[in-house]
Scaffold this active site. Sequence first.
Site, PDB file in Angstrom:
ATOM      1  N   ARG A 146      10.963   4.000   4.218  1.00 38.03           N
ATOM      2  CA  ARG A 146      10.215   5.256   3.541  1.00 38.03           C
ATOM      3  C   ARG A 146      11.106   6.527   3.714  1.00 38.03           C
ATOM      4  NH1 ARG A 146       8.771   1.617   2.504  1.00 38.03           N
ATOM      5  NH2 ARG A 146       6.620   0.437   3.115  1.00 38.03           N
TER       6      ARG A 146
HETATM    7  C1  LIG Z   1      -4.123   3.680  -0.938  1.00 41.44           C
HETATM    8  C2  LIG Z   1      -2.727   4.187  -0.651  1.00 41.44           C
HETATM    9  C3  LIG Z   1      -1.846   2.963  -0.585  1.00 41.44           C
HETATM   10  C4  LIG Z   1      -0.449   3.299  -0.255  1.00 41.44           C
HETATM   11  N1  LIG Z   1       0.072   2.080  -0.006  1.00 41.44           N
HETATM   12  C5  LIG Z   1       1.526   2.412  -0.251  1.00 41.44           C
HETATM   13  C6  LIG Z   1       2.467   1.364   0.347  1.00 41.44           C
HETATM   14  O1  LIG Z   1       2.211   0.220   0.113  1.00 41.44           O
HETATM   15  N2  LIG Z   1       3.951   1.621   0.307  1.00 41.44           N
HETATM   16  C7  LIG Z   1       4.453   2.854   0.435  1.00 41.44           C
HETATM   17  O2  LIG Z   1       5.584   2.974   0.420  1.00 41.44           O
HETATM   18  N3  LIG Z   1       3.391   3.872   0.394  1.00 41.44           N
HETATM   19  C8  LIG Z   1       1.992   3.726   0.048  1.00 41.44           C
HETATM   20  N4  LIG Z   1       1.351   4.769  -0.016  1.00 41.44           N
HETATM   21  C9  LIG Z   1       1.883   6.061   0.103  1.00 41.44           C
HETATM   22  C10 LIG Z   1       2.245   6.924  -1.231  1.00 41.44           C
HETATM   23  O3  LIG Z   1       1.407   6.130  -2.277  1.00 41.44           O
HETATM   24  C11 LIG Z   1       3.463   6.834  -1.500  1.00 41.44           C
HETATM   25  O4  LIG Z   1       4.278   7.558  -0.811  1.00 41.44           O
HETATM   26  C12 LIG Z   1       4.010   7.362  -3.016  1.00 41.44           C
HETATM   27  O5  LIG Z   1       5.383   6.949  -3.516  1.00 41.44           O
HETATM   28  C13 LIG Z   1       3.722   8.748  -3.152  1.00 41.44           C
HETATM   29  O6  LIG Z   1       4.048   9.131  -4.572  1.00 41.44           O
HETATM   30  P1  LIG Z   1       3.216  10.249  -4.940  1.00 41.44           P
HETATM   31  O7  LIG Z   1       3.681  10.549  -6.716  1.00 41.44           O
HETATM   32  O8  LIG Z   1       1.663  10.460  -4.785  1.00 41.44           O
HETATM   33  O9  LIG Z   1       3.880  11.496  -4.457  1.00 41.44           O
HETATM   34  P2  LIG Z   1       3.253  12.875  -3.512  1.00 41.44           P
HETATM   35  O10 LIG Z   1       2.214  12.475  -2.443  1.00 41.44           O
HETATM   36  O11 LIG Z   1       2.791  13.764  -4.812  1.00 41.44           O
HETATM   37  O12 LIG Z   1       4.465  13.762  -2.856  1.00 41.44           O
HETATM   38  C14 LIG Z   1       5.032  13.013  -1.857  1.00 41.44           C
HETATM   39  C15 LIG Z   1       6.401  13.605  -1.779  1.00 41.44           C
HETATM   40  O13 LIG Z   1       7.284  13.262  -2.931  1.00 41.44           O
HETATM   41  C16 LIG Z   1       7.610  14.499  -3.354  1.00 41.44           C
HETATM   42  N5  LIG Z   1       7.750  14.430  -4.931  1.00 41.44           N
HETATM   43  C17 LIG Z   1       6.921  13.865  -5.714  1.00 41.44           C
HETATM   44  N6  LIG Z   1       7.423  13.825  -6.887  1.00 41.44           N
HETATM   45  C18 LIG Z   1       8.704  14.410  -6.816  1.00 41.44           C
HETATM   46  C19 LIG Z   1       9.617  14.625  -7.735  1.00 41.44           C
HETATM   47  N7  LIG Z   1       9.551  14.363  -9.146  1.00 41.44           N
HETATM   48  N8  LIG Z   1      10.762  15.082  -7.498  1.00 41.44           N
HETATM   49  C20 LIG Z   1      11.139  15.428  -6.215  1.00 41.44           C
HETATM   50  N9  LIG Z   1       9.988  15.122  -5.172  1.00 41.44           N
HETATM   51  C21 LIG Z   1       8.868  14.884  -5.548  1.00 41.44           C
HETATM   52  C22 LIG Z   1       6.783  15.621  -3.115  1.00 41.44           C
HETATM   53  O14 LIG Z   1       7.335  16.947  -2.976  1.00 41.44           O
HETATM   54  C23 LIG Z   1       6.507  15.157  -1.547  1.00 41.44           C
HETATM   55  O15 LIG Z   1       7.434  15.714  -0.703  1.00 41.44           O
HETATM   56  C24 LIG Z   1      -0.064   4.693  -0.332  1.00 41.44           C
HETATM   57  C25 LIG Z   1      -1.032   5.549  -0.502  1.00 41.44           C
HETATM   58  C26 LIG Z   1      -2.357   5.464  -0.888  1.00 41.44           C
HETATM   59  C27 LIG Z   1      -3.405   6.578  -0.963  1.00 41.44           C
END
Ligand SMILES: Cc1cc2nc3c(=O)[nH]c(=O)nc-3n(C[C@H](O)[C@H](O)[C@H](O)COP(=O)(O)OP(=O)(O)OC[C@H]3O[C@@H](n4cnc5c(N)ncnc54)[C@H](O)[C@@H]3O)c2cc1C
Length: 292
Positions: free
Chosen positions: A170
């Site tokens: 992570r």
């Molecule tokens: C139901 C559920 C299940 C999940 N299961 C998992 C799992 O199995 N494994 C896992 O690893 N995670 C899981 N997660 C967590 C989450 O989905 C991941 O961390 C995902 O990769 C976050 O992506 P996001 O685009 O939503 O990022 P955001 O939540 O929008 O942002 C997270 C971080 O990434 C940064 N970021 C986003 N886009 C960019 C970009 N283009 N450039 C630079 N920085 C950026 C943001 O600034 C922030 O710091 C889960 C979440 C939920 C709600």
Amino acid sequence: MGVFQGFEHVVRENEPLAPFTWFRLGGAAEYFAEPTTVDELSRLVRRCDQEGIRIRLLGGGSNLLVRDAGVRGMVLHLAAAPFCEIKIDGLQARAGGGAKLAHLISRCAAAGLGGLESLAGIPGTVGGALHGNAGTQSGDIGQWTSSATVMTRSGETLTRERDDLRFAYRESSLDDLVIVDAIFTLERDDPEILTKRLQKNWIVTKAAHPTGALCAIPIFKDPEGASAASLIDKAGLRGARSGQAEVCRTNSNFIVVGNGATSQDVEQLIQVVRNKVAERTGVDLELQTEIW
Ligand SMILES: Cc1cc2nc3c(=O)[nH]c(=O)nc-3n(C[C@H](O)[C@H](O)[C@H](O)COP(=O)(O)OP(=O)(O)OC[C@H]3O[C@@H](n4cnc5c(N)ncnc54)[C@H](O)[C@@H]3O)c2cc1C
């Protein structure tokens, strides 16, 4: 909007962020923009830099809790088409930072490119997944990443090659302001087998998520040798509540929010869980979810 003269078509003021987050909670961004090209993004980043305005990147909002007071400064969202493109060429897939991870996974499987199907069921964007090295028991995004185009806080675009990238549980070294796009080098496989594997992985990952609750997020990283959920259970916190936020009864590492919940409810519950787990098990849980 004096400071953003010339960007009136992309910059909005006081934009509510709740609709962009998985929790559907939190206040507004002082400034919010969805740039339409890489060049416009760069000019906007430079303007913020000149004006001393802090920038945050919003992906799919699936790893974020926005506080009720909202955030000062600029929030950038890569929703425009040039940031969401996915192109396949031989064994490589190039995806924009704003592309949905699920789209990338299914495009690769259909093209007979294997590897990323281990991430099926993880919500969010490619940029968010790279930033936090999203993964499951079967693998993480970092292992398939060969390079990434990033933008620095001064608006400069750079390519980070594989030797320059570090991925851990992570965590990734991709902490530049914007992950603009990335290239993944994958393995040739049969599209039908890949699609079946993708579906199986999706079912396994989804089975670990709370059912029926849209507004639920996994909160803590698993500490070495244990799962955060088992420690939360050990501390007797399954179903614990703060206002309208509750520790999920089917997977204790998720916090579920009900009608009328506030971000403060969630933050307080996170604090209670951290304190009690530390008190009863001696483990200091580390947050996976970012708080803005
Ligand atoms: C139901 C559920 C299940 C999940 N299961 C998992 C799992 O199995 N494994 C896992 O690893 N995670 C899981 N997660 C967590 C989450 O989905 C991941 O961390 C995902 O990769 C976050 O992506 P996001 O685009 O939503 O990022 P955001 O939540 O929008 O942002 C997270 C971080 O990434 C940064 N970021 C986003 N886009 C960019 C970009 N283009 N450039 C630079 N920085 C950026 C943001 O600034 C922030 O710091 C889960 C979440 C939920 C709600």
